[in-house]
Design a protein around this motif. Sequence first.
Motif, PDB file in Angstrom:
ATOM      1  N   ARG A   8      75.702 -21.881-100.030  1.00 58.42           N
ATOM      2  CA  ARG A   8      75.989 -20.493 -99.214  1.00 58.42           C
ATOM      3  C   ARG A   8      77.430 -19.771 -99.948  1.00 58.42           C
ATOM      4  NH1 ARG A   8      76.579 -23.274 -93.519  1.00 58.42           N
ATOM      5  NH2 ARG A   8      78.412 -23.963 -94.723  1.00 58.42           N
ATOM      6  N   ARG A   9      78.174 -20.589-100.708  1.00 57.51           N
ATOM      7  CA  ARG A   9      79.248 -19.632-101.189  1.00 57.51           C
ATOM      8  C   ARG A   9      78.770 -18.636-102.218  1.00 57.51           C
ATOM      9  NH1 ARG A   9      83.050 -23.637-104.020  1.00 57.51           N
ATOM     10  NH2 ARG A   9      81.566 -23.282-105.483  1.00 57.51           N
ATOM     11  N   GLY A  10      79.169 -17.490-101.859  1.00 55.57           N
ATOM     12  CA  GLY A  10      79.103 -16.195-102.928  1.00 55.57           C
ATOM     13  C   GLY A  10      77.731 -15.794-102.464  1.00 55.57           C
ATOM     14  N   ARG A  11      76.608 -16.282-101.616  1.00 50.33           N
ATOM     15  CA  ARG A  11      75.232 -15.966-101.278  1.00 50.33           C
ATOM     16  C   ARG A  11      75.543 -14.238-100.833  1.00 50.33           C
ATOM     17  NH1 ARG A  11      71.864 -19.671 -98.803  1.00 50.33           N
ATOM     18  NH2 ARG A  11      71.378 -20.118-100.778  1.00 50.33           N
ATOM     19  N   LEU A  12      74.609 -13.611-101.380  1.00 50.94           N
ATOM     20  CA  LEU A  12      74.779 -12.100-100.895  1.00 50.94           C
ATOM     21  C   LEU A  12      73.326 -11.717-100.746  1.00 50.94           C
ATOM     22  CD1 LEU A  12      76.534  -9.515-100.932  1.00 50.94           C
ATOM     23  CD2 LEU A  12      75.847  -9.142-103.163  1.00 50.94           C
ATOM     24  N   SER A  13      72.941 -10.937 -99.476  1.00 49.57           N
ATOM     25  CA  SER A  13      71.742 -10.529 -99.294  1.00 49.57           C
ATOM     26  C   SER A  13      71.921  -8.966 -99.101  1.00 49.57           C
ATOM     27  CB  SER A  13      71.262 -11.038 -97.861  1.00 49.57           C
ATOM     28  OG  SER A  13      70.231 -10.740 -97.531  1.00 49.57           O
ATOM     29  N   LEU A  14      70.986  -8.339-100.151  1.00 48.19           N
ATOM     30  CA  LEU A  14      71.089  -6.739 -99.966  1.00 48.19           C
ATOM     31  C   LEU A  14      69.563  -6.380 -99.498  1.00 48.19           C
ATOM     32  CD1 LEU A  14      72.635  -6.525-103.639  1.00 48.19           C
ATOM     33  CD2 LEU A  14      73.675  -6.013-101.346  1.00 48.19           C
ATOM     34  N   PRO A  15      69.707  -5.383 -98.714  1.00 46.66           N
ATOM     35  CA  PRO A  15      68.257  -4.845 -98.238  1.00 46.66           C
ATOM     36  C   PRO A  15      67.590  -4.200 -99.642  1.00 46.66           C
ATOM     37  CG  PRO A  15      70.102  -4.126 -96.911  1.00 46.66           C
ATOM     38  CD  PRO A  15      70.654  -4.644 -98.125  1.00 46.66           C
ATOM     39  N   GLY A  16      66.172  -4.572 -99.328  1.00 46.44           N
ATOM     40  CA  GLY A  16      65.197  -4.025-100.625  1.00 46.44           C
ATOM     41  C   GLY A  16      65.343  -4.924-101.983  1.00 46.44           C
ATOM     42  N   GLN A  17      66.310  -5.872-101.994  1.00 46.64           N
ATOM     43  CA  GLN A  17      66.432  -6.853-103.135  1.00 46.64           C
ATOM     44  C   GLN A  17      65.205  -7.962-102.746  1.00 46.64           C
ATOM     45  OE1 GLN A  17      68.594  -7.279-105.889  1.00 46.64           O
ATOM     46  NE2 GLN A  17      66.960  -8.566-106.552  1.00 46.64           N
ATOM     47  N   ILE A  18      64.734  -8.427-104.154  1.00 47.81           N
ATOM     48  CA  ILE A  18      63.574  -9.257-104.127  1.00 47.81           C
ATOM     49  C   ILE A  18      64.428 -10.821-104.497  1.00 47.81           C
ATOM     50  CG2 ILE A  18      61.514  -9.942-104.907  1.00 47.81           C
ATOM     51  CD1 ILE A  18      60.705  -7.068-105.284  1.00 47.81           C
ATOM     52  N   TYR A  19      64.219 -11.741-103.735  1.00 50.91           N
ATOM     53  CA  TYR A  19      64.521 -13.014-104.177  1.00 50.91           C
ATOM     54  C   TYR A  19      63.523 -14.238-104.374  1.00 50.91           C
ATOM     55  CZ  TYR A  19      68.991 -11.104-102.166  1.00 50.91           C
ATOM     56  OH  TYR A  19      69.886 -10.469-101.901  1.00 50.91           O
ATOM     57  N   LEU A  20      63.754 -15.215-105.240  1.00 49.80           N
ATOM     58  CA  LEU A  20      62.737 -16.105-105.396  1.00 49.80           C
ATOM     59  C   LEU A  20      63.676 -17.332-104.714  1.00 49.80           C
ATOM     60  CD1 LEU A  20      60.633 -17.603-106.740  1.00 49.80           C
ATOM     61  CD2 LEU A  20      62.246 -18.157-108.898  1.00 49.80           C
ATOM     62  N   VAL A  21      62.846 -17.734-103.448  1.00 50.01           N
ATOM     63  CA  VAL A  21      63.401 -18.657-102.681  1.00 50.01           C
ATOM     64  C   VAL A  21      62.670 -19.984-102.744  1.00 50.01           C
ATOM     65  CG1 VAL A  21      63.909 -19.042 -99.973  1.00 50.01           C
ATOM     66  CG2 VAL A  21      64.068 -16.863-101.275  1.00 50.01           C
ATOM     67  N   THR A  22      63.493 -21.249-102.615  1.00 53.08           N
ATOM     68  CA  THR A  22      62.800 -22.453-102.609  1.00 53.08           C
ATOM     69  C   THR A  22      63.511 -23.067-101.615  1.00 53.08           C
ATOM     70  OG1 THR A  22      62.654 -22.428-105.035  1.00 53.08           O
ATOM     71  CG2 THR A  22      62.291 -24.622-104.017  1.00 53.08           C
ATOM     72  N   PHE A  23      62.822 -23.842-100.681  1.00 54.09           N
ATOM     73  CA  PHE A  23      63.360 -24.964 -99.793  1.00 54.09           C
ATOM     74  C   PHE A  23      62.486 -26.072 -99.930  1.00 54.09           C
ATOM     75  CE2 PHE A  23      61.483 -21.270 -97.344  1.00 54.09           C
ATOM     76  CZ  PHE A  23      60.481 -21.970 -96.438  1.00 54.09           C
ATOM     77  N   THR A  24      63.090 -27.171 -99.344  1.00 53.38           N
ATOM     78  CA  THR A  24      62.339 -28.530 -99.803  1.00 53.38           C
ATOM     79  C   THR A  24      62.026 -29.495 -98.360  1.00 53.38           C
ATOM     80  OG1 THR A  24      64.338 -30.015-100.098  1.00 53.38           O
ATOM     81  CG2 THR A  24      63.156 -28.947-101.940  1.00 53.38           C
ATOM     82  N   THR A  25      61.181 -30.015 -98.294  1.00 54.28           N
ATOM     83  CA  THR A  25      61.010 -31.061 -97.148  1.00 54.28           C
ATOM     84  C   THR A  25      61.881 -31.811 -96.998  1.00 54.28           C
ATOM     85  OG1 THR A  25      59.432 -32.414 -98.478  1.00 54.28           O
ATOM     86  CG2 THR A  25      58.324 -30.934 -97.286  1.00 54.28           C
ATOM     87  N   ALA A  26      62.183 -32.402 -95.815  1.00 56.31           N
ATOM     88  CA  ALA A  26      63.058 -33.493 -95.618  1.00 56.31           C
ATOM     89  C   ALA A  26      62.969 -34.781 -96.282  1.00 56.31           C
ATOM     90  CB  ALA A  26      62.994 -33.752 -94.062  1.00 56.31           C
ATOM     91  N   SER A  27      64.067 -35.163 -97.062  1.00 51.70           N
ATOM     92  CA  SER A  27      63.963 -36.186 -98.018  1.00 51.70           C
ATOM     93  C   SER A  27      62.880 -36.020 -99.125  1.00 51.70           C
ATOM     94  CB  SER A  27      63.771 -37.502 -97.222  1.00 51.70           C
ATOM     95  OG  SER A  27      64.937 -37.781 -96.321  1.00 51.70           O
ATOM     96  N   ARG A  28      62.584 -35.061 -99.405  1.00 49.38           N
ATOM     97  CA  ARG A  28      61.569 -34.341-100.351  1.00 49.38           C
ATOM     98  C   ARG A  28      60.100 -35.520-100.233  1.00 49.38           C
ATOM     99  NH1 ARG A  28      62.934 -30.754-104.725  1.00 49.38           N
ATOM    100  NH2 ARG A  28      60.792 -30.695-105.438  1.00 49.38           N
ATOM    101  N   HIS A  29      59.985 -35.585 -98.800  1.00 53.73           N
ATOM    102  CA  HIS A  29      58.914 -36.346 -98.393  1.00 53.73           C
ATOM    103  C   HIS A  29      57.393 -35.358 -98.785  1.00 53.73           C
ATOM    104  CE1 HIS A  29      56.219 -39.153 -96.329  1.00 53.73           C
ATOM    105  NE2 HIS A  29      55.764 -38.139 -95.663  1.00 53.73           N
ATOM    106  N   SER A  30      56.477 -35.893 -99.156  1.00 52.99           N
ATOM    107  CA  SER A  30      55.284 -35.164 -99.523  1.00 52.99           C
ATOM    108  C   SER A  30      54.352 -34.897 -98.344  1.00 52.99           C
ATOM    109  CB  SER A  30      54.351 -35.855-100.493  1.00 52.99           C
ATOM    110  OG  SER A  30      55.144 -36.095-101.740  1.00 52.99           O
ATOM    111  N   LEU A  31      55.105 -34.130 -97.268  1.00 53.96           N
ATOM    112  CA  LEU A  31      54.346 -33.974 -95.941  1.00 53.96           C
ATOM    113  C   LEU A  31      52.941 -33.135 -96.339  1.00 53.96           C
ATOM    114  CD1 LEU A  31      56.930 -32.675 -93.592  1.00 53.96           C
ATOM    115  CD2 LEU A  31      55.702 -34.778 -93.529  1.00 53.96           C
ATOM    116  N   PHE A  32      52.994 -32.145 -97.184  1.00 49.11           N
ATOM    117  CA  PHE A  32      52.039 -31.395 -97.493  1.00 49.11           C
ATOM    118  C   PHE A  32      50.665 -31.919 -98.246  1.00 49.11           C
ATOM    119  CE2 PHE A  32      55.654 -28.763 -96.389  1.00 49.11           C
ATOM    120  CZ  PHE A  32      55.519 -28.654 -95.145  1.00 49.11           C
ATOM    121  N   GLN A  33      50.833 -33.269 -98.733  1.00 44.30           N
ATOM    122  CA  GLN A  33      49.559 -33.712 -99.255  1.00 44.30           C
ATOM    123  C   GLN A  33      48.417 -33.929 -98.283  1.00 44.30           C
ATOM    124  OE1 GLN A  33      50.987 -37.468-100.970  1.00 44.30           O
ATOM    125  NE2 GLN A  33      50.898 -36.591-103.083  1.00 44.30           N
TER     126      GLN A  33
END
Length: 150
Positions: A8-33
């Motif tokens: 989170r440190r230094g995170r900036l969110s600008l209107p109109g900006q495009i971001y590549l976002v990644t988030f993971t499942t809890a404990s990297r469990h393969s829920l979506f198999q």
Amino acid sequence: MDGYSKLRRGRLSLPGQIYLVTFTTASRHSLFQDSAAARCVCRAITDPRLWYQSRLLAWVLMPDHWHGLIEVGGLDHLSMVVQRLKTNSARRLRMEHPMIVRVWEKGFHDRALRGEATLKPAARYLVGNPLRAGLAEQIGDYPYWNSIWL
């Protein structure tokens, strides 16, 4: 400082900006198999009610994480958009699959994309993840993705 605080440190969110976002499942469990769980989360993440300010340009749901290209709207903040995505998808998944307690890991990773020339290559890279992971031989064989550049 824990890992989430460092993200989170230094995170900036600008209107109109495009971001590549990644988030993971809890404990990297393969829920979506599990295809039923994957379809449920795909419906939740693409729910138009979540996208009233910002836009989802491309995305892919992998067995243990999600990637997306998000254009932040004028009254939105990237953290709010990701929170809506994770909350809505977790709530819907737990409604359909009550045995699942925790869906997503805390936090997310983002990278601001610079300029129009980087968008399509980033989208191609993102939706090519299932091919590189050996989940499909052609992108059309993998059902959990979409892009506005189809």
